[in-house]
Design a protein around this motif. Sequence first.
Motif, short mmCIF file in Angstrom:
data_model
loop_
_atom_site.label_atom_id
_atom_site.label_comp_id
_atom_site.label_asym_id
_atom_site.label_seq_id
_atom_site.Cartn_x
_atom_site.Cartn_y
_atom_site.Cartn_z
N PRO A 279 -68.93 16.75 73.86
CA PRO A 279 -69.62 17.08 72.61
C PRO A 279 -69.68 18.59 72.41
O PRO A 279 -69.89 19.35 73.38
CB PRO A 279 -71.03 16.51 72.80
CG PRO A 279 -71.05 15.88 74.14
CD PRO A 279 -69.83 16.26 74.89
N ILE A 280 -69.51 19.04 71.18
CA ILE A 280 -69.52 20.47 70.87
C ILE A 280 -70.59 20.72 69.80
O ILE A 280 -70.52 20.17 68.69
CB ILE A 280 -68.14 20.94 70.38
CG1 ILE A 280 -67.11 20.81 71.51
CG2 ILE A 280 -68.20 22.38 69.87
CD1 ILE A 280 -65.68 21.07 71.08
N ASN B 43 -80.01 17.74 76.61
CA ASN B 43 -79.95 16.31 76.29
C ASN B 43 -78.58 15.87 75.76
O ASN B 43 -78.42 14.76 75.27
CB ASN B 43 -81.05 15.91 75.29
CG ASN B 43 -80.91 16.63 73.94
OD1 ASN B 43 -79.80 16.94 73.50
ND2 ASN B 43 -82.05 16.86 73.28
N THR B 44 -77.58 16.77 75.85
CA THR B 44 -76.22 16.43 75.45
C THR B 44 -75.29 16.61 76.64
O THR B 44 -75.30 17.67 77.27
CB THR B 44 -75.75 17.32 74.28
OG1 THR B 44 -76.73 17.28 73.24
CG2 THR B 44 -74.41 16.83 73.74
N HIS B 45 -74.49 15.60 76.95
CA HIS B 45 -73.67 15.63 78.16
C HIS B 45 -72.19 15.49 77.85
O HIS B 45 -71.79 14.83 76.89
CB HIS B 45 -74.09 14.49 79.11
CG HIS B 45 -75.38 14.74 79.82
ND1 HIS B 45 -76.57 14.87 79.16
CD2 HIS B 45 -75.65 14.92 81.14
CE1 HIS B 45 -77.54 15.10 80.04
NE2 HIS B 45 -77.01 15.13 81.25
N LEU B 46 -71.39 16.15 78.68
CA LEU B 46 -69.95 15.90 78.68
C LEU B 46 -69.65 14.90 79.78
O LEU B 46 -70.45 14.65 80.67
CB LEU B 46 -69.15 17.19 78.86
CG LEU B 46 -69.32 18.01 80.16
CD1 LEU B 46 -68.44 17.45 81.27
CD2 LEU B 46 -68.92 19.46 79.90
N LEU B 47 -68.46 14.33 79.71
CA LEU B 47 -68.09 13.30 80.68
C LEU B 47 -66.59 13.37 80.92
O LEU B 47 -65.83 13.66 80.00
CB LEU B 47 -68.48 11.94 80.10
CG LEU B 47 -68.08 10.66 80.83
CD1 LEU B 47 -69.14 9.61 80.59
CD2 LEU B 47 -66.74 10.15 80.34
N SER C 192 -73.16 25.34 72.35
CA SER C 192 -72.40 24.89 73.51
C SER C 192 -71.00 25.49 73.45
O SER C 192 -70.59 26.08 72.44
CB SER C 192 -72.31 23.36 73.53
OG SER C 192 -71.42 22.91 72.52
N ALA C 193 -70.27 25.32 74.54
CA ALA C 193 -68.87 25.76 74.57
C ALA C 193 -68.08 25.01 73.50
O ALA C 193 -68.28 23.82 73.28
CB ALA C 193 -68.27 25.50 75.95
N LEU D 219 -69.26 18.32 66.74
CA LEU D 219 -67.92 17.76 66.97
C LEU D 219 -67.89 17.02 68.30
O LEU D 219 -68.38 17.54 69.31
CB LEU D 219 -66.88 18.88 66.96
CG LEU D 219 -65.46 18.56 67.44
CD1 LEU D 219 -64.79 17.57 66.49
CD2 LEU D 219 -64.63 19.84 67.55
N MET D 220 -67.31 15.82 68.30
CA MET D 220 -67.09 15.09 69.54
C MET D 220 -65.61 15.19 69.89
O MET D 220 -64.76 14.59 69.23
CB MET D 220 -67.50 13.62 69.39
CG MET D 220 -67.26 12.80 70.65
SD MET D 220 -68.23 13.37 72.06
CE MET D 220 -69.89 12.96 71.49
N GLU D 221 -65.29 15.96 70.90
CA GLU D 221 -63.91 16.16 71.34
C GLU D 221 -63.63 15.19 72.49
O GLU D 221 -64.38 15.12 73.46
CB GLU D 221 -63.72 17.61 71.81
CG GLU D 221 -62.44 17.89 72.56
CD GLU D 221 -61.20 17.56 71.74
OE1 GLU D 221 -60.26 17.03 72.35
OE2 GLU D 221 -61.18 17.84 70.54
N SER D 222 -62.54 14.41 72.38
CA SER D 222 -62.21 13.45 73.43
C SER D 222 -60.70 13.33 73.56
O SER D 222 -59.95 13.65 72.64
CB SER D 222 -62.83 12.09 73.14
OG SER D 222 -62.45 11.63 71.85
N GLY D 223 -60.26 12.86 74.72
CA GLY D 223 -58.83 12.70 74.95
C GLY D 223 -58.57 11.90 76.21
O GLY D 223 -59.44 11.77 77.08
N THR D 224 -57.37 11.31 76.29
CA THR D 224 -56.99 10.55 77.48
C THR D 224 -55.55 10.89 77.86
O THR D 224 -54.75 11.31 77.03
CB THR D 224 -57.07 9.03 77.24
OG1 THR D 224 -56.10 8.64 76.26
CG2 THR D 224 -58.45 8.62 76.78
#
Length: 571
Positions: free
Chosen positions: A155-156, A401-405, A161-162, A141-146
Motif C-alpha cells: 500500500p502507498i 495500521n497499514t502493512h505491506l506483504l 509512506s514510501a 495506491l495499492m501496488e501489487s505484483g506476482t
Amino acid sequence: MKDTYLKKILGGKCFNKIQSARVLMVGAGGLGCELLKDLVLSGYGEIHIVDLDTITLSNLNRQFLFRKTDIDKSKSLTVAKAVESFNYLGAKLVPHHGNVMDTKQFPLEWWQQFDYIFNALDNIEARRYVNSMCLLLKKPLMESGTEGYNGHVCPILPYYSACFDCQAHVAPKTYPVCTIRSTPSLPVHCITWAKEFLFYQLFDEVEDSGLNDSEAISKETDNDAEIENLAKEANELAELRAMIVNSDKDTFFRELVNKIFRVDIERLLQIDALWQTRRKPTPLHLEEYKLDVSDLSETKNWTIAENLYALYVSSANIQQRLKEEQYVAFDKDDDDTMTFVAAASNLRSFVFHIETKSKFDIKEIAGNIIPAIATTNAFISGFASAIGTQYFKHEKATLENTHLLHTSSAAKHAVVSAPIGPPNPECPSCSAYRGVLHVSRHDFDSLTLQWLVDQLVPLYKSDISIQVGQSKLIYDVDFDDYALDKLSQVPDFKNGETILVQDDSNRLDNLILYLAVGNETRFPPVKLKEKPVKEESDLDGSDDDGFELIEGDNSSDVEIIEEPPLKRKRV
C-alpha cells in the motif's frame, strides 16, 4: 441479505464507505482477473477497469475470467461482462480499453474521481505513471505484483509512506547488437536474433529494426570487416524478402538456409579477429540433411533435420500468407511465426555450438513470458483487496495500521507482513513538490516560456533548469533558445505533460508540475523546502538493502530508477 456477512466482518460503517466508494483497477491480466473478482465480492460500489491489451491464447491458463471464444477481444470489456454472473451486490462496472498513460482519454479530471487505486500492471512505465498521478492528487495506491511463486502487496499513502519510486528496480537485460548478429554465445542471443532481426527483416511491416542500426553497430565495433559483413548480411535479407512473393516455397527455403546458415557464416569465419578467443562456428550444409517430420512436439528438443523441416513448413506458410497480406508480425501465439523463430534460433545455435531449446522454452523467452501461477495471483489479489479495505475502516490510515506483504521462501513463513516504511528522502518522485499548472487555451497560444521562467525564478532565488517529458531540456541559464517562443510552440510542451524544475544550486526541492490546458490560467501555490544535507556515510557509495518489489504478472519490463540530472547544458 447478501451483504450480511460483509457487514459483520467489516463493520457497518466501513461497509457503507466501500459501497459508496469509486475505485480504479489498472490492469486486467492474471492478477487483475483475480483482483476484480475480490473487489466485486467485497462490495465496492463503482469499479473502473483500464487495460490496453486484448486476450490471447496464452492468457487462458491463469486468467480465469476469459474463455477461448474471447480471444482477440478487449480484456477490460470482457472482464466487466464476465463478473456480472456473481456481481451479487450490484457494483457498477466501467471498462476502459486504452493506455492509462493516454492523457486525452484519461485527463486529470478523470483521475480526480477515484477514492482508491489498485495496480495490477505488468510493466514499469505504466506503474511509474500511476504512481506519479497518485502523488499529484494524493490518492492512495495499492501496488501489487506476482512472479511465479513470489508476490508482493504494497500500500502507498502519498507522502506518508514510501512510493513506488522510493526503491531501485532491477535493470532490464539487453545485449549488444554485434553479439546478437556476429558472436552469439547463449540461446537467448540466437532467439533474439531470430525474432528481432531475421523474422523482422523478412516478414514484418518495417524493413529496419534496432539490430540493423548502423550507428549502434559503429559504436560497438571498429572492425571494418565485421561492419562490412553486417551490411552484406542485411542486403542478403533484402534480396530474400524480394523473393518471397515471386519464388516457390522450395526455392525460397533453399536460398534462406544457404544464405543465412552457410554463406553468412563462411563470411564471418574470414574475420580472424572475432575468433581469437572464441570457438569458430560451423556452416550448415543443407544437402547433408534429409528433412525429418517424425516428431515436432513443442516440449522436446528437435534434431537438426526436424528444425529444418519446421523452418521449411513455417516459412512456406508465411510465404503463402504474404501473397494476401502486406506483412506478418511476430506473435508468440501464431503457430507459423513461433515455429519459424524456434527453428531459426535452434539452427543458429547449432551453427555456433550453443545448446538448442524446445519450442516451449523458446516461446517463454521470445514472448517475454515470466512464469505466472494462478494460485499466487489468487492469494496476492486477495491480500491486496483485504488490505485495501483497511483504508476505509480506519478514520485515518497511518504507517502503523497499514502493512505491506510479500512471499517468503522460509519453511514456516510463506507470507511475511510488516508496517510500510516512510518515504525515501532521496526519492526523485515523492521528494519533489508537485502541483498542477493550469493554463487557458488562449494563454497557451499567447504566453511565452519566459513567462513561466518569471514565475519560477522567485521561488528558487537562483538560476533554474526546466525539463519536460522524458528529460527534454527546454530552458536553463545557458540554453534560452525557446524563451521567447509561445508555450504552444515549445517542443513537447503539451497538455498532460510533466514539467521538472530544478535549481542550479540543488538547494531546494525539485518541482514537478502537471500541465493542464483548459479554461483558466492559475499557477499552483508552491512551498519548497531545503533538501536534506547528506551525511559523510551517505556519500561512500554504499546502498542499504530494501524490500524487493516484484514487477508483476508476466512482467519483463524493469529498469533502474535514477534521480534526474541536475541540469543538462548545451555544449
